[in-house]
Design a protein around this motif. Structure first.
Motif, PDB file in Angstrom:
ATOM      1  N   ASP A 277       0.850  -1.184   0.000  1.00 54.62           N
ATOM      2  CA  ASP A 277       0.000   0.000   0.000  1.00 54.62           C
ATOM      3  C   ASP A 277       0.891   1.241   0.000  1.00 54.62           C
ATOM      4  O   ASP A 277       1.295   1.729   1.063  1.00 54.62           O
ATOM      5  N   PRO A 278       1.221   1.776  -1.195  1.00 54.50           N
ATOM      6  CA  PRO A 278       2.100   2.941  -1.251  1.00 54.50           C
ATOM      7  C   PRO A 278       1.404   4.239  -0.858  1.00 54.50           C
ATOM      8  O   PRO A 278       2.072   5.250  -0.627  1.00 54.50           O
ATOM      9  N   SER A 279       0.086   4.238  -0.776  1.00 53.79           N
ATOM     10  CA  SER A 279      -0.648   5.451  -0.402  1.00 53.79           C
ATOM     11  C   SER A 279      -0.450   5.754   1.080  1.00 53.79           C
ATOM     12  O   SER A 279       0.010   6.843   1.447  1.00 53.79           O
ATOM     13  N   HIS A 280      -0.777   4.789   1.959  1.00 59.68           N
ATOM     14  CA  HIS A 280      -0.509   4.980   3.382  1.00 59.68           C
ATOM     15  C   HIS A 280       0.991   4.958   3.659  1.00 59.68           C
ATOM     16  O   HIS A 280       1.469   5.588   4.593  1.00 59.68           O
ATOM     17  N   GLY A 281       1.717   4.219   2.825  1.00 58.89           N
ATOM     18  CA  GLY A 281       3.153   4.088   3.052  1.00 58.89           C
ATOM     19  C   GLY A 281       3.906   5.386   2.894  1.00 58.89           C
ATOM     20  O   GLY A 281       4.963   5.580   3.505  1.00 58.89           O
ATOM     21  N   THR A 282       3.382   6.303   2.070  1.00 62.08           N
ATOM     22  CA  THR A 282       4.050   7.585   1.864  1.00 62.08           C
ATOM     23  C   THR A 282       3.220   8.765   2.359  1.00 62.08           C
ATOM     24  O   THR A 282       3.770   9.753   2.827  1.00 62.08           O
TER      25      THR A 282
END
Length: 353
Positions: A277-282
């Motif tokens: 999940d790069p959305s929450h990850g960044t």
């Protein structure tokens, strides 16, 4: 402990052995691989002698101990073979696993209204997503922040499913809500804040819907896998792990630190499919494309990306959401190129002009 059977072992012999292991107070689980059958033995095995078990049958090839504290989740338990999670959607079954194309999950952080969720579902489906994500119940750091519309939002997700044909992934926060969320969702999500909610893990483990288990904000890999073990031990074999960024000392430029190193690490530790999940990850929409591409290159089985028709007016997590147009370009013109290169894409790569 696992018992590896020889190629061609008769089914009757496997059944006989399983009954014998049950009489010894163990819980045998038959795991069918490409070439061999493995019987996983769960229970008190410390006092058992591998050589003695080897004599139970001439069809036993070898007996191995699972050294890790997470038994069912360990790669050893499946004798080195990755597992697959097949999920029913209106458009057919979708597989998650190392030997299948990357699965794309997309949608808003929260379900806000019917028009928004249906529009978003149609747009992400057209771009190539197979699943819609959207929160009906939202755990928030502040008690004054938008908490989601709750049960009424489940009906909106059902409407979006009907309109788009996408599978639905949404979070369940309370044991009391498992049945009602499961009636709509194709996959039940356990969020980062609930990774250590053991009562909830046991509850979703006792039902049949697949479970997406997000890594806790400060959880080690072992703690994450032990949380998965709770679900597996309760009887549900369909678990997908989701890395969504962890909390580190760096807080100035990104919301979290996306730990892409978990991909090769988990390949050595567990057979379970993995989502990134790069959305929450960044926490920043401008960083999402780079991390999504990197995740596919590193070998993820799935991606979860937040998409909102108007991120500036989103009720939650707008800064990390892509617009539908940006998501469309990302999937068709960027992710497809890398997915094709690593032979994990179901559609031909689109050439950049």
């Amino acid at each position: 402990m696992i018992v590896v059977m020889k190629v061609g072992s008769p089914e009757a012999e496997i059944t006989r052995l399983s009954k014998e292991f049950e009489e010894e107070g163990l819980s045998p689980e038959k795991i069918v691989g490409k070439h061999k059958v493995v019987i996983g033995l769960v229970g008190e095995t410390a006092s058992l002698d591998e050589r003695q078990i080897q004599e139970f049958s001439p069809w036993i090839e070898k007996v191995l101990r699972v050294e890790r504290p997470y038994k069912r989740a360990s790669l050893e338990f499946r004798h080195g073979e990755p597992s697959e999670v097949w999920i029913d959607t209106p458009n057919g079954k979708v597989p998650f696993g190392q030997n299948h194309p990357v699965v794309i999950v997309a949608g808003p952080c929260s379900v806000e209204n019917e028009e928004m969720i249906v529009e978003t579902a149609k747009r992400v489906k057209a771009a190539g997503a197979q699943f819609l994500r959207g929160g009906a119940y939202k755990p928030r750091t502040s008690p004054y922040a938008f908490q989601g519309h709750g049960e009424s939002a489940l009906g909106l997700l059902a409407a979006a499913r009907e309109a788009s044909g996408l599978g639905i992934i949404t979070e369940v926060m309370d044991t009391a809500d498992v049945a009602k969320v499961g009636a709509v969702a194709d996959v039940l999500q356990i969020g980062a804040r609930n990774m250590h909610n053991f009562s909830l893990l046991k509850k979703v483990g006792a039902q049949d819907k697949p479970v997406l288990l997000k890594r806790g904000m400060s959880a080690t890999i072992d703690e994450w896998l032990m949380a998965a073990e709770y679900i597996l031990a309760a009887g549900n074999p369909n678990v997908i792990l989701c890395e969504r960024g962890i909390r580190t000392f760096e807080r100035s430029y990104a919301r979290n630190t996306l730990d892409l190193a978990v991909i090769p690490v988990l390949r050595e530790l567990t057979h379970l499919p993995l989502m990134i999940d790069p959305s929450h990850g960044t926490g920043r929409s401008e960083y999402v494309p780079a991390m999504a591409k990197a995740a596919i290159a590193a070998g993820t089985d799935a991606l979860m990306i937040e998409v909102h028709p108007n991120p500036a007016k989103a009720l939650s997590d707008g800064p990390q959401s892509l617009t539908p147009d940006r998501f469309d370009r990302l999937v068709k013109e960027e992710l497809s190129i890398i997915g094709k290169a690593v032979e994990r894409w179901s559609e031909p790569a689109v050439a950049l002009v």
